[in-house]
Design a protein around this motif. Sequence first.
Motif, PDB file in Angstrom:
ATOM      1  N   ASP A 191       4.369  -8.604 -50.911  1.00 56.98           N
ATOM      2  CA  ASP A 191       4.535  -9.184 -49.590  1.00 56.98           C
ATOM      3  C   ASP A 191       4.320  -8.490 -47.645  1.00 56.98           C
ATOM      4  OD1 ASP A 191       3.545 -11.858 -50.771  1.00 56.98           O
ATOM      5  OD2 ASP A 191       5.432 -12.277 -50.530  1.00 56.98           O
ATOM      6  N   GLU A 192       6.205  -7.663 -48.262  1.00 65.03           N
ATOM      7  CA  GLU A 192       6.019  -6.793 -47.158  1.00 65.03           C
ATOM      8  C   GLU A 192       4.608  -5.447 -46.777  1.00 65.03           C
ATOM      9  OE1 GLU A 192       9.584  -4.007 -46.451  1.00 65.03           O
ATOM     10  OE2 GLU A 192       9.875  -5.034 -47.861  1.00 65.03           O
ATOM     11  N   VAL A 193       4.051  -4.756 -47.628  1.00 71.82           N
ATOM     12  CA  VAL A 193       2.960  -4.698 -47.693  1.00 71.82           C
ATOM     13  C   VAL A 193       1.994  -5.441 -46.650  1.00 71.82           C
ATOM     14  CG1 VAL A 193       1.265  -3.149 -48.847  1.00 71.82           C
ATOM     15  CG2 VAL A 193       3.483  -2.592 -49.276  1.00 71.82           C
ATOM     16  N   MET A 194       1.443  -6.426 -47.103  1.00 68.19           N
ATOM     17  CA  MET A 194       0.799  -7.250 -46.883  1.00 68.19           C
ATOM     18  C   MET A 194       1.382  -7.700 -44.944  1.00 68.19           C
ATOM     19  SD  MET A 194      -1.998  -8.160 -49.505  1.00 68.19           S
ATOM     20  CE  MET A 194      -2.661  -9.195 -48.491  1.00 68.19           C
ATOM     21  N   ALA A 195       2.092  -7.652 -45.184  1.00 64.22           N
ATOM     22  CA  ALA A 195       2.625  -7.861 -43.715  1.00 64.22           C
ATOM     23  C   ALA A 195       2.265  -6.978 -42.891  1.00 64.22           C
ATOM     24  CB  ALA A 195       3.890  -9.042 -43.552  1.00 64.22           C
ATOM     25  N   LEU A 196       2.007  -6.133 -42.940  1.00 58.04           N
ATOM     26  CA  LEU A 196       1.251  -4.656 -42.111  1.00 58.04           C
ATOM     27  C   LEU A 196       0.211  -5.315 -41.455  1.00 58.04           C
ATOM     28  CD1 LEU A 196       2.630  -1.725 -44.067  1.00 58.04           C
ATOM     29  CD2 LEU A 196       3.441  -2.619 -41.826  1.00 58.04           C
ATOM     30  N   GLY A 197      -0.376  -6.432 -42.094  1.00 58.54           N
ATOM     31  CA  GLY A 197      -1.938  -6.386 -41.281  1.00 58.54           C
ATOM     32  C   GLY A 197      -3.001  -5.764 -42.175  1.00 58.54           C
ATOM     33  N   TYR A 198      -3.128  -5.517 -42.508  1.00 64.30           N
ATOM     34  CA  TYR A 198      -4.358  -4.131 -43.239  1.00 64.30           C
ATOM     35  C   TYR A 198      -5.185  -4.897 -44.484  1.00 64.30           C
ATOM     36  CZ  TYR A 198      -2.321   0.019 -41.439  1.00 64.30           C
ATOM     37  OH  TYR A 198      -1.746   0.364 -40.089  1.00 64.30           O
ATOM     38  N   ASN A 199      -6.551  -4.577 -44.144  1.00 64.70           N
ATOM     39  CA  ASN A 199      -7.438  -6.332 -45.088  1.00 64.70           C
ATOM     40  C   ASN A 199      -7.955  -4.910 -45.929  1.00 64.70           C
ATOM     41  OD1 ASN A 199      -8.660  -7.795 -45.770  1.00 64.70           O
ATOM     42  ND2 ASN A 199     -10.587  -6.453 -44.952  1.00 64.70           N
TER      43      ASN A 199
END
Length: 382
Positions: free
Chosen positions: A188-196
């Motif tokens: 989730d922390e990586v996904m929060a960076l916004g990269y698709n």
Amino acid sequence: MITFFHAMRATLCARTGDVLPIAQTFTTMTSLTSFGWNTHFEQYFHTYQAQGLEAARVTAIEGFRHKLATETGPVDATLSGALMNGADNWDLPKVGDWVAFKAYDQEGIIIAVLPRVNELSRKLPGRSIEKQVIATNIDTAFIVQGLDRDFNPMRLQRYIVQIMQCNIRPVVLLNKQDLVDHPERYRDEVMALGYNCPVLLLNATGQEGLQEWAAEHLRPGHTYVLVGSSGVGKSTLVNALLGFRLQEEGAVSDFNQKGKHTTVSRNLVLLPSGAMLIDSPGMREFGVTLETDDHSLNYHPLLASLSAECRFHDCTHQHEPGCAVVAAVRKGELPQEVYDSYLKISREQAHYQTDSIERKRTERQFGRIAKQVVQHRKQRKY
């Protein structure tokens, strides 16, 4: 050569029951298409084919020896004198390149490198402004981080930015999920960076999530590369996919908690599934190498969504009045560490561009001087 013999060995092990590779649908093809040959490379090869040259892909480089995959099998080759003395280092053959070579006494001489689809590069560590080409003609780059000690979202962002700049699709692999509680929190922390881009949880030693990753993301005829720090489990992933030990598997140093270098060279390996995978030595520095004047925020999605509200369309998001990005940082809507990472990468990019422009100017000036010297010699001789 690694590619044919090790893939065939993995298939044999599967038949005898000694080791069961994840992918079992391997066909012993020797055509160039099994190594990624396509119309892009074919269109550039016609000229060399008319000269009696053959096409091959570089699968490994050991000193001055280049391991090639050809239609007739593995071949060792060296560079021609013209290529060795007339090209910059980053233009010389790298693992993943397609080359035109001349067969000579059961060996080969590489005459030219065919134009690349892309190249995965980084700025050389230290003060050097040169770029280092890690691998070429890549479909997807897997960024591996270990959840035990290596997890670092800001370093991960740097990898993603550089890989996207190289026109390569990034996929994040969070390895060693069995060593932490609540591994989904890291995802989730990586996904929060916004990269698709996909973010996958794995456990290479226990093969948790490994089969799903291989089935979904490792397609036959496509080329993939593993990048990340030492000790994150890249070699373990390669060995698990092959079904036998190709690379030595390292660990994390007890002295400084940093990964130990176990992979010391790059090898393109043909997996039993027909996909190609390049392992690479651990890299603690991964500098950006974008040379164009592209100041867009395509590589920083969180900032890109905010920049539309800035007062000035050419806002640098540092000191301009009415900057929505700076305002979001002050309000706590944009994490400070994400903004700091953006500033650091932007400074590196600007520095690299400036040095690159200066280098090209010097090269042009040297070229003019060289021409003048040649003309002067001709005038004096005749």
